[in-house]
Scaffold this motif. Sequence first.
Motif, short mmCIF file in Angstrom:
data_model
loop_
_atom_site.label_atom_id
_atom_site.label_comp_id
_atom_site.label_asym_id
_atom_site.label_seq_id
_atom_site.Cartn_x
_atom_site.Cartn_y
_atom_site.Cartn_z
N GLY A 1 -26.61 -6.51 35.57
CA GLY A 1 -25.24 -6.67 36.59
C GLY A 1 -25.13 -7.66 37.63
N PHE A 2 -25.48 -9.32 36.27
CA PHE A 2 -24.35 -10.04 36.92
C PHE A 2 -23.54 -10.22 35.97
CE2 PHE A 2 -23.14 -14.91 34.73
CZ PHE A 2 -22.88 -14.89 36.17
N LEU A 3 -23.07 -9.28 35.16
CA LEU A 3 -21.65 -8.97 34.13
C LEU A 3 -21.33 -8.14 34.01
CD1 LEU A 3 -23.25 -9.47 30.14
CD2 LEU A 3 -22.32 -11.20 31.81
N HIS A 4 -22.19 -7.48 35.31
CA HIS A 4 -20.92 -6.08 36.02
C HIS A 4 -19.47 -6.78 36.60
CE1 HIS A 4 -19.29 -1.95 36.04
NE2 HIS A 4 -20.04 -1.62 37.75
N PRO A 5 -19.58 -7.40 37.94
CA PRO A 5 -18.77 -7.58 39.10
C PRO A 5 -17.72 -8.91 37.70
CG PRO A 5 -20.82 -9.15 39.34
CD PRO A 5 -20.91 -8.24 38.08
N LEU A 6 -17.50 -8.81 36.45
CA LEU A 6 -16.74 -9.93 35.59
C LEU A 6 -15.41 -8.49 34.84
CD1 LEU A 6 -19.15 -12.63 33.86
CD2 LEU A 6 -17.51 -12.52 36.05
N THR A 7 -16.26 -7.43 34.57
CA THR A 7 -15.13 -6.34 33.32
C THR A 7 -14.48 -5.39 34.13
OG1 THR A 7 -17.29 -4.41 34.41
CG2 THR A 7 -17.61 -6.47 32.92
N GLY A 8 -14.40 -5.84 35.78
CA GLY A 8 -12.34 -4.78 36.38
C GLY A 8 -12.26 -6.16 36.90
N ILE A 9 -10.66 -5.93 37.11
CA ILE A 9 -9.93 -6.90 37.26
C ILE A 9 -9.26 -6.82 38.18
CG2 ILE A 9 -8.35 -5.00 36.41
CD1 ILE A 9 -7.53 -8.55 36.08
N ASP A 10 -9.82 -5.57 39.39
CA ASP A 10 -9.49 -6.08 41.06
C ASP A 10 -10.75 -6.94 40.84
OD1 ASP A 10 -11.76 -4.12 39.92
OD2 ASP A 10 -11.32 -1.90 41.19
N HIS A 11 -11.58 -5.98 40.78
CA HIS A 11 -12.73 -6.83 41.24
C HIS A 11 -12.75 -8.58 41.25
CE1 HIS A 11 -17.02 -7.93 43.47
NE2 HIS A 11 -17.35 -8.24 42.31
N ILE A 12 -12.19 -8.30 39.98
CA ILE A 12 -12.01 -10.85 39.20
C ILE A 12 -11.07 -10.61 40.47
CG2 ILE A 12 -11.10 -11.37 37.41
CD1 ILE A 12 -12.87 -10.43 35.75
N LEU A 13 -9.50 -11.14 40.19
CA LEU A 13 -8.84 -10.70 41.41
C LEU A 13 -9.09 -10.93 42.83
CD1 LEU A 13 -5.73 -8.93 39.65
CD2 LEU A 13 -6.43 -11.28 39.86
N ALA A 14 -9.63 -9.85 43.29
CA ALA A 14 -9.92 -9.82 44.76
C ALA A 14 -11.24 -11.77 45.46
CB ALA A 14 -10.00 -8.88 45.30
N MET A 15 -12.15 -11.37 44.11
CA MET A 15 -12.60 -12.79 44.32
C MET A 15 -12.26 -14.22 44.06
SD MET A 15 -15.80 -10.30 45.35
CE MET A 15 -13.78 -9.10 45.37
N VAL A 16 -11.67 -13.84 42.68
CA VAL A 16 -11.25 -15.53 42.59
C VAL A 16 -10.06 -15.88 44.06
CG1 VAL A 16 -8.84 -16.27 41.46
CG2 VAL A 16 -10.54 -15.38 40.14
N MET A 17 -9.35 -14.44 44.60
CA MET A 17 -8.16 -15.36 45.74
C MET A 17 -9.64 -15.62 47.16
SD MET A 17 -5.06 -14.92 44.80
CE MET A 17 -6.02 -15.60 42.74
N VAL A 18 -9.81 -14.65 47.21
CA VAL A 18 -11.68 -14.67 48.51
C VAL A 18 -11.88 -16.72 48.17
CG1 VAL A 18 -13.50 -14.77 48.93
CG2 VAL A 18 -11.96 -13.19 48.50
N GLY A 19 -12.39 -17.22 46.92
CA GLY A 19 -12.39 -18.54 46.57
C GLY A 19 -11.26 -19.66 46.92
N VAL A 20 -9.60 -18.46 46.61
CA VAL A 20 -7.94 -19.74 46.63
C VAL A 20 -8.59 -19.63 48.38
CG1 VAL A 20 -5.97 -19.82 46.29
CG2 VAL A 20 -7.83 -19.46 44.15
N PHE A 21 -8.40 -18.83 48.62
CA PHE A 21 -8.23 -18.92 50.86
C PHE A 21 -9.33 -19.42 50.87
CE2 PHE A 21 -8.76 -16.09 54.14
CZ PHE A 21 -8.40 -15.94 54.31
N ALA A 22 -10.23 -19.29 51.28
CA ALA A 22 -11.39 -20.09 51.84
C ALA A 22 -11.68 -21.61 50.91
CB ALA A 22 -13.08 -20.08 50.55
N TRP A 23 -10.44 -22.34 49.93
CA TRP A 23 -10.03 -23.03 49.81
C TRP A 23 -8.84 -23.80 50.92
CZ3 TRP A 23 -4.43 -24.32 47.29
CH2 TRP A 23 -4.23 -26.55 47.15
N GLN A 24 -8.22 -22.67 50.57
CA GLN A 24 -6.71 -23.23 51.75
C GLN A 24 -6.96 -23.50 52.67
OE1 GLN A 24 -4.92 -19.38 50.86
NE2 GLN A 24 -3.62 -20.62 49.91
N LEU A 25 -8.02 -22.86 53.36
CA LEU A 25 -9.06 -22.89 54.71
C LEU A 25 -9.59 -24.37 54.89
CD1 LEU A 25 -9.91 -19.34 55.60
CD2 LEU A 25 -7.87 -21.33 56.47
N GLY A 26 -10.37 -24.83 53.98
CA GLY A 26 -11.08 -25.97 53.59
C GLY A 26 -12.26 -25.72 54.90
N GLY A 27 -12.79 -27.38 54.47
CA GLY A 27 -13.82 -27.40 55.62
C GLY A 27 -15.65 -26.56 55.65
N ARG A 28 -15.40 -25.92 56.48
CA ARG A 28 -16.33 -24.73 56.87
C ARG A 28 -16.47 -24.21 55.64
NH1 ARG A 28 -19.60 -23.48 62.44
NH2 ARG A 28 -17.54 -23.35 62.65
#
Length: 202
Positions: free
Chosen positions: A39-66
């Motif tokens: 289950g832990f490794l499964h999200p790391l095997t699909g490029i769609d999931h990887i790109l979306a998850m990383v973009m969520v993190g970058v988006f959160a960084w852009q907003l900052g704060g909470r």
Amino acid sequence: MNAYHRILGGLALAATIAGMPAAALAHTGVGAVHGFAPGFLHPLTGIDHILAMVMVGVFAWQLGGRALWLVPAAFVTLMAAGGALGVAGIPVPFVEVGIALSVVVLGAVVALGLRAPLAVAMGLVGLFAICHGHAHGAEMPEDAGGLAYGVGFMLGTALLHMAGLGLGFLIGRAGDRHGPLIVRSVGGLAALAGVVLLGGVA
């Protein structure tokens, strides 16, 4: 090779991989699956999931704060809810299209540097999270240990969010001169990969 070129090279590779057949995506139930580790490794095997998850993190960084923790937390929480719907067999329309759109939209949001209110940002990522969660819940193999597999999947997803946050902080180190260009490039390449993915499911 400086950090800017390394980042662009990695995203270009991701965009290329996105053109591979849908069988290479994470939404498969193939192979022996039991418990936490798969289950832990499964999200790391699909490029769609990887790109979306990383973009969520970058988006959160852009907003900052909470938003640094609330935006990823909203995604993981509603992804779990979507997974429960999938396991229960409750249909959600246009799931695969929603997953591909998540890469397009989140990449575009990052590229444009949109400063959405926190509640709107959480709602946006949460909507896409339901699609991601439902796809994996509906196709979870019968021999998977449900709870342990789900916890592993959520932690794997959270790890990708952290990678996105880390990428954001790395971009921030490029400073005011190069940082915005790098962000636009990263988001734009992710959105382009999403368009390729969308073409495969639309």
